[in-house]
Design an enzyme around this catalytic site. Structure first.
Site, mmCIF file in Angstrom:
data_model
loop_
_atom_site.group_PDB
_atom_site.id
_atom_site.type_symbol
_atom_site.label_atom_id
_atom_site.label_comp_id
_atom_site.label_asym_id
_atom_site.label_seq_id
_atom_site.Cartn_x
_atom_site.Cartn_y
_atom_site.Cartn_z
ATOM 1 N N HIS A 37 -20.072 8.804 4.558
ATOM 2 C CA HIS A 37 -20.764 8.496 3.315
ATOM 3 C C HIS A 37 -21.337 9.785 2.752
ATOM 4 O O HIS A 37 -21.674 10.696 3.504
ATOM 5 C CB HIS A 37 -21.920 7.517 3.557
ATOM 6 C CG HIS A 37 -21.497 6.194 4.062
ATOM 7 N ND1 HIS A 37 -21.120 5.170 3.239
ATOM 8 C CD2 HIS A 37 -21.381 5.717 5.322
ATOM 9 C CE1 HIS A 37 -20.800 4.109 3.954
ATOM 10 N NE2 HIS A 37 -20.946 4.424 5.226
ATOM 11 N N ALA A 63 -14.987 11.429 28.241
ATOM 12 C CA ALA A 63 -15.725 10.175 28.065
ATOM 13 C C ALA A 63 -16.876 10.353 27.083
ATOM 14 O O ALA A 63 -17.618 11.329 27.142
ATOM 15 C CB ALA A 63 -16.255 9.695 29.403
ATOM 16 N N ALA A 81 -17.003 15.636 27.914
ATOM 17 C CA ALA A 81 -17.672 14.343 27.810
ATOM 18 C C ALA A 81 -18.932 14.479 26.980
ATOM 19 O O ALA A 81 -19.702 15.429 27.138
ATOM 20 C CB ALA A 81 -18.005 13.821 29.200
#
Length: 106
Positions: A37, A63, A81
């Protein structure tokens, strides 16, 4: 995407396209977001912006990593991660952190 070995990749928000190259590995709870946005409060609810995500061959997404709109990740790169990737990732490099930064290249 048959080489993706992990599970629980829960969020692929595909507004502008996501390309995953051959032998890409995606860790659990990785997030790929191609939409955003405007920052200006007057425009924020009026329209969406978007840009594709391109992940080259043999990349490992760790992850909980978050990949944001318009990012390209180069061949053989590793996204640690929990990293938040806001900029392109060079080939054969490791990026880490809340705003992913290059820590080493090979």
């Amino acid at each position: 995407m048959e080489d993706v070995k992990n599970q629980n990749c829960t969020f692929f928000l595909d507004y502008a396209g996501i390309r995953l190259g051959e032998r890409v590995m995606v860790g659990p709870k990785a997030t790929f977001i191609t939409v955003g946005h405007p920052v200006d409060p007057e425009e924020r609810r009026g329209w969406l912006s978007g840009a594709p995500i391109d992940v080259a061959e043999n990349v490992w997404i760790g992850a909980g990593a978050t990949i944001l709109p318009g990012v390209s990740i180069g061949r053989d790169a590793v996204v640690a991660a929990g990293a938040v990737v806001t900029d392109d990732v060079p080939p054969a490099s490791l990026v880490t952190g809340n705003k992913a930064t290059v820590h080493r290249r090979w």
